[in-house]
Design a protein around this motif. Sequence first.
Motif, PDB file in Angstrom:
ATOM      1  N   GLU A   1      12.927   8.283  -6.820  1.00  0.00           N
ATOM      2  CA  GLU A   1      12.900   7.845  -8.176  1.00  0.00           C
ATOM      3  C   GLU A   1      11.731   7.361  -8.871  1.00  0.00           C
ATOM      4  O   GLU A   1      11.535   7.716 -10.035  1.00  0.00           O
ATOM      5  CB  GLU A   1      14.040   6.559  -8.193  1.00  0.00           C
ATOM      6  CG  GLU A   1      15.369   7.047  -7.828  1.00  0.00           C
ATOM      7  CD  GLU A   1      16.545   6.100  -7.873  1.00  0.00           C
ATOM      8  OE1 GLU A   1      16.063   4.811  -7.872  1.00  0.00           O
ATOM      9  OE2 GLU A   1      17.659   6.279  -7.648  1.00  0.00           O
TER      10      GLU A   1
ATOM     11  N   GLN B   1       9.764  10.708  -9.672  1.00  0.00           N
ATOM     12  CA  GLN B   1      10.644  11.394 -10.764  1.00  0.00           C
ATOM     13  C   GLN B   1      10.139  10.635 -12.087  1.00  0.00           C
ATOM     14  O   GLN B   1       9.896  11.474 -13.066  1.00  0.00           O
ATOM     15  CB  GLN B   1      12.080  11.286 -10.527  1.00  0.00           C
ATOM     16  CG  GLN B   1      12.904  12.298 -11.649  1.00  0.00           C
ATOM     17  CD  GLN B   1      14.372  11.816 -11.267  1.00  0.00           C
ATOM     18  OE1 GLN B   1      14.933  10.828 -11.538  1.00  0.00           O
ATOM     19  NE2 GLN B   1      15.047  13.124 -10.950  1.00  0.00           N
ATOM     20  N   ALA B   2      10.170   9.395 -12.160  1.00  0.00           N
ATOM     21  CA  ALA B   2       9.964   8.750 -13.403  1.00  0.00           C
ATOM     22  C   ALA B   2       8.331   9.087 -13.744  1.00  0.00           C
ATOM     23  O   ALA B   2       8.219   9.182 -14.997  1.00  0.00           O
ATOM     24  CB  ALA B   2       9.983   7.220 -13.062  1.00  0.00           C
TER      25      ALA B   2
ATOM     26  N   ARG C   1       8.596  11.794 -15.961  1.00  0.00           N
ATOM     27  CA  ARG C   1       9.412  11.720 -17.296  1.00  0.00           C
ATOM     28  C   ARG C   1       8.643  10.770 -18.250  1.00  0.00           C
ATOM     29  O   ARG C   1       8.960  10.960 -19.389  1.00  0.00           O
ATOM     30  CB  ARG C   1      10.619  11.243 -16.913  1.00  0.00           C
ATOM     31  CG  ARG C   1      11.642  12.236 -16.230  1.00  0.00           C
ATOM     32  CD  ARG C   1      12.779  12.015 -15.723  1.00  0.00           C
ATOM     33  NE  ARG C   1      13.643  12.889 -15.116  1.00  0.00           N
ATOM     34  CZ  ARG C   1      15.025  12.721 -14.626  1.00  0.00           C
ATOM     35  NH1 ARG C   1      15.541  11.441 -14.496  1.00  0.00           N
ATOM     36  NH2 ARG C   1      15.627  13.826 -14.194  1.00  0.00           N
ATOM     37  N   ARG C   2       7.726   9.902 -17.634  1.00  0.00           N
ATOM     38  CA  ARG C   2       7.174   9.012 -18.628  1.00  0.00           C
ATOM     39  C   ARG C   2       6.206   9.672 -19.513  1.00  0.00           C
ATOM     40  O   ARG C   2       5.674  10.805 -19.225  1.00  0.00           O
ATOM     41  CB  ARG C   2       6.694   7.755 -17.834  1.00  0.00           C
ATOM     42  CG  ARG C   2       5.411   8.228 -17.196  1.00  0.00           C
ATOM     43  CD  ARG C   2       4.588   6.943 -16.532  1.00  0.00           C
ATOM     44  NE  ARG C   2       3.408   7.369 -15.918  1.00  0.00           N
ATOM     45  CZ  ARG C   2       2.538   6.352 -15.189  1.00  0.00           C
ATOM     46  NH1 ARG C   2       3.116   5.163 -14.953  1.00  0.00           N
ATOM     47  NH2 ARG C   2       1.514   6.796 -14.745  1.00  0.00           N
TER      48      ARG C   2
END
Length: 282
Positions: free
Chosen positions: A14, A17-18, A21-22
């Motif tokens: 996670e 993945q973050a 996306r940030r």
Amino acid sequence: MKPSAENSLRARAEAFQALHRRAGIFIAPNPWDAGSARILETLGFKALATTSAGLAFSLGKPDGHAAVTREETLQNVRDIISATALPVAADLENGFGDDPAVCAETILLAAEAGLAGGSIEDATGKPEDPIYPFDVAVARVKAAVAAARSLPHPFMLTARAENLIYGRPDLKDTIRRLEAFADAGADVLFAPGLKTPEEIAAVVKAVAPRPINVVMGLSGGNFSLRQLEDLGVKRVSIGSSLIRAAYGAVFRAAEEILHQGTFSYAAEAKPYGEINKLFGEY
């Protein structure tokens, strides 16, 4: 997998993945073993990615398809993951087989080993025919995506189009492949060998909003993180450049000893106590 291990894997996955996306760019440098991974974590990097060439060189092998086995790759992955709390992605070469089913199996094994992501490339490993046909390449990515989506946690699948580093300077076909890989569900797209701002910008635009990985540390194309971010790049890797830098220092030191009979290289070496303390504190 024990619940504690599964929770640790999910947390790393996670976190990885973050990062994609940030807002802003990030770099995932490429350790080749547990020690180099630990150093990179200590310095403050937020994620790591393995290097097939770095692993091959550390094993005394040339880089190339089938020089390093899937089992050796996964053991290297486990060693690196055990040495760091960071999310780790892996260079999984061509998935260690031509068949899309083998690519899918490799993704499942990679996730079981604790990886937060991994890459599948369209290079065959055959000098006489280095790139898979378009439809075959897409089928392999689709199989890898399906395997990744079957997992109970995120797995950032990177799809690589290898034309540019295998003597096929066809940017149009490279972009066509990346677009197809994105449509197939790949989370990240990667075309090693992009050398100009225009090439990078064209790839970013073609697959937006999917994130693009760009490799630095190769010959040709030397951009700062700021420049790459301005071009829309999300993730930067550095391939085998760190191990080559380390081996470069070994060559220079050994050549000084052999040819000059002196040992001045030691003045630039990292002090023993600092390295021992670093590893002792983990």
